[in-house]
Scaffold this motif. Structure first.
Motif, short mmCIF file in Angstrom:
data_model
loop_
_atom_site.label_atom_id
_atom_site.label_comp_id
_atom_site.label_asym_id
_atom_site.label_seq_id
_atom_site.Cartn_x
_atom_site.Cartn_y
_atom_site.Cartn_z
N GLU A 157 -2.36 15.44 -6.25
CA GLU A 157 -2.27 16.90 -6.05
C GLU A 157 -3.32 17.62 -6.90
O GLU A 157 -2.97 18.51 -7.69
N THR A 210 3.44 9.56 -5.51
CA THR A 210 2.91 9.42 -6.88
C THR A 210 3.16 8.00 -7.41
O THR A 210 2.27 7.41 -8.04
N SER A 213 8.49 15.89 -0.87
CA SER A 213 8.74 15.61 -2.28
C SER A 213 9.68 14.42 -2.44
O SER A 213 10.69 14.31 -1.74
N GLY A 214 9.31 13.51 -3.35
CA GLY A 214 10.19 12.38 -3.64
C GLY A 214 10.05 11.19 -2.71
O GLY A 214 10.80 10.22 -2.81
N CYS A 215 9.08 11.21 -1.80
CA CYS A 215 8.97 10.12 -0.83
C CYS A 215 8.24 8.89 -1.39
O CYS A 215 8.17 7.87 -0.74
N GLY A 216 7.67 9.02 -2.60
CA GLY A 216 7.06 7.85 -3.24
C GLY A 216 5.54 7.88 -3.35
O GLY A 216 4.93 6.88 -3.72
N PHE A 235 13.48 1.83 -8.96
CA PHE A 235 13.93 2.52 -10.18
C PHE A 235 15.46 2.57 -10.11
O PHE A 235 16.00 3.07 -9.11
N1 LIG Z 1 10.27 6.90 -13.91
C1 LIG Z 1 11.18 7.07 -12.96
N2 LIG Z 1 12.46 6.75 -13.17
C2 LIG Z 1 13.41 6.89 -12.20
N3 LIG Z 1 13.13 7.35 -10.96
C3 LIG Z 1 11.87 7.68 -10.69
C4 LIG Z 1 10.82 7.56 -11.67
N4 LIG Z 1 9.66 7.98 -11.10
C5 LIG Z 1 9.97 8.34 -9.83
N5 LIG Z 1 11.28 8.16 -9.59
C6 LIG Z 1 11.96 8.43 -8.31
O1 LIG Z 1 11.27 7.79 -7.28
C7 LIG Z 1 11.20 8.59 -6.12
C8 LIG Z 1 9.77 8.81 -5.70
O2 LIG Z 1 9.10 9.61 -6.69
P1 LIG Z 1 7.56 10.01 -6.57
O3 LIG Z 1 7.22 10.81 -7.76
O4 LIG Z 1 6.78 8.79 -6.30
O5 LIG Z 1 7.59 10.91 -5.27
P2 LIG Z 1 6.47 11.90 -4.70
O6 LIG Z 1 6.41 11.65 -3.25
O7 LIG Z 1 5.22 11.75 -5.46
O8 LIG Z 1 7.14 13.30 -4.98
P3 LIG Z 1 6.46 14.69 -5.46
O9 LIG Z 1 5.63 15.16 -4.33
O10 LIG Z 1 7.65 15.55 -5.70
O11 LIG Z 1 5.70 14.37 -6.70
C9 LIG Z 1 11.93 9.88 -6.45
O12 LIG Z 1 13.25 9.78 -5.98
C10 LIG Z 1 11.92 9.92 -7.95
O13 LIG Z 1 13.02 10.60 -8.46
#
Ligand SMILES: Nc1ncnc2c1ncn2[C@@H]1O[C@H](COP(=O)(O)OP(=O)(O)OP(=O)(O)O)[C@@H](O)[C@H]1O
Length: 325
Positions: free
Chosen positions: A164, A45, A40-43, A15
């Motif tokens: 989640e 989702t 959070s934010g590790c990827g 992204f």
């Molecule tokens: N549509 C998008 N556009 C830009 N950046 C994105 C987008 N979706 C996710 N990101 C970025 O990618 C990274 C991983 O996001 P992701 O949602 O996969 O993390 P996560 O582990 O599921 O976090 P959480 O537990 O907070 O949901 C984050 O830095 C997020 O800001």
């Protein structure tokens, strides 16, 4: 050989010039509960959403049930994959029954088949049939999440992705629903990929756990492997705070059997019978729960093996077991 249902091969998603998921690979076998865990934010989702093509991978290959996900229309792929997220995604102007019937209607099921399936599912999910005609706004968080699950399960997809799923619930409801979900026969047959950042949840529900950090996989393995054979310091430190509690979730009486001392039971003791499949935490819980009298556990397997044990005995057996890991 186990049948691989989901396979990610060197998958990356970028992204804005930044990899959210960075060259990850894993496989999920049929019937597994595969957990994506991490801060959070590790990827997590992003990884989950690439499996049902809500997000496209920038690089790499994803195979679902033997087929590259790009070789079929996204709608066809999603019919084989149930999807449950944290937030209530029910249609507000549809009743509960209408919400659950969305997919059967798309698949042109006849009314009798749809209704029979809905009644079976709501019974299994411990929802009252009186809720079938109410609207989502009238449901509690726990009820709404059960309806979300019913909607994802209604057409019996072989794969379920959950992001989640218990995240929006209060702690007590969360623990109760999690327990119920783990016991559902409907879910036992499914291949599940679930995202959570709750370590205890991951260990209670996962057959394997994939721990991520900053878009990369730190370790994929059985819960016990992550605890006893961490690949690196990140994995070790990630679990350090809850380490003992997690060990007690994953280690069973059977695992520590050789270190369990068989003790004589005094006459006034309360005896509770369990199988060696009980986890140490469940066994300890049973001993704690009956405090009016001293409790000892009678562990019996299906041959003639039997031991009478105490909580001190469990602690001793665990420390011996740990030394031998
Ligand atoms: N549509 C998008 N556009 C830009 N950046 C994105 C987008 N979706 C996710 N990101 C970025 O990618 C990274 C991983 O996001 P992701 O949602 O996969 O993390 P996560 O582990 O599921 O976090 P959480 O537990 O907070 O949901 C984050 O830095 C997020 O800001």
């Amino acid at each position: 050989m186990n049948n691989v249902m989901v396979s990610l091969q060197q998958v990356t998603r970028v992204f804005a010039n930044r990899p959210a998921v960075n060259n990850i690979s894993f496989t999920v076998d049929e019937g597994e509960n595969f957990i994506l865990l991490g801060t959070s934010g590790c990827g997590k989702t992003t990884t989950l959403k690439m499996i049902n093509r809500l997000i496209d991978a920038t690089q790499g290959t994803i195979i679902v049930n033997g087929k590259n996900i790009l070789d079929q229309p996204a709608e066809q792929l999603r019919r084989k994959i149930g999807y449950v997220v944290q937030h209530n995604t029910l249609f507000p102007h549809y009743t509960v029954a209408e919400n659950i019937a969305v997919v059967p209607n798309l698949l042109s099921w006849d009314k009798v088949r749809t209704n029979t399936r809905i009644v079976t599912l709501i019974e299994k999910l411990h929802l009252s049939s009186s809720l079938l005609n109410v609207y989502p706004a009238q449901l509690s968080g726990g009820e709404a999440q059960r309806v979300n699950l019913a909607r994802a399960l209604v057409a019996d997809p072989p794969i379920l992705l959950m992001d989640e799923p218990f995240g929006a619930l209060d702690t007590i409801t969360r623990t109760a629903i999690r327990k119920e979900f783990s016991q559902l026969d409907e879910l036992k047959r499914k291949t599940i990929v679930m995202v959570t950042h709750d370590v205890q949840e991951a260990f209670e529900m996962g057959s394997r756990i994939c721990l991520m950090d900053n878009g990369r996989i730190m370790q994929t393995g059985k819960p016990a492997e992550l605890l006893f054979r961490p690949y690196n310091n990140f994995v070790r430190e990630f679990f350090s705070e809850a380490w003992l509690q997690l060990c007690f979730i994953v280690v069973r009486l059977a695992d520590v059997w050789q270190f369990l001392v068989d003790e004589p039971a005094p006459e006034d003791v309360f005896l509770v019978e369990v199988t060696p499949e009980y986890s140490l935490s469940k066994a300890m819980q049973l001993i704690k729960d009956k405090h009016e009298k001293r409790t000892m556990l009678v562990v019996k397997d299906n041959t003639s093996n039997k031991k009478i044990i105490t909580s001190e005995g469990i602690l001793y057996a665990f420390s011996e077991y740990q030394r031998n890991q």
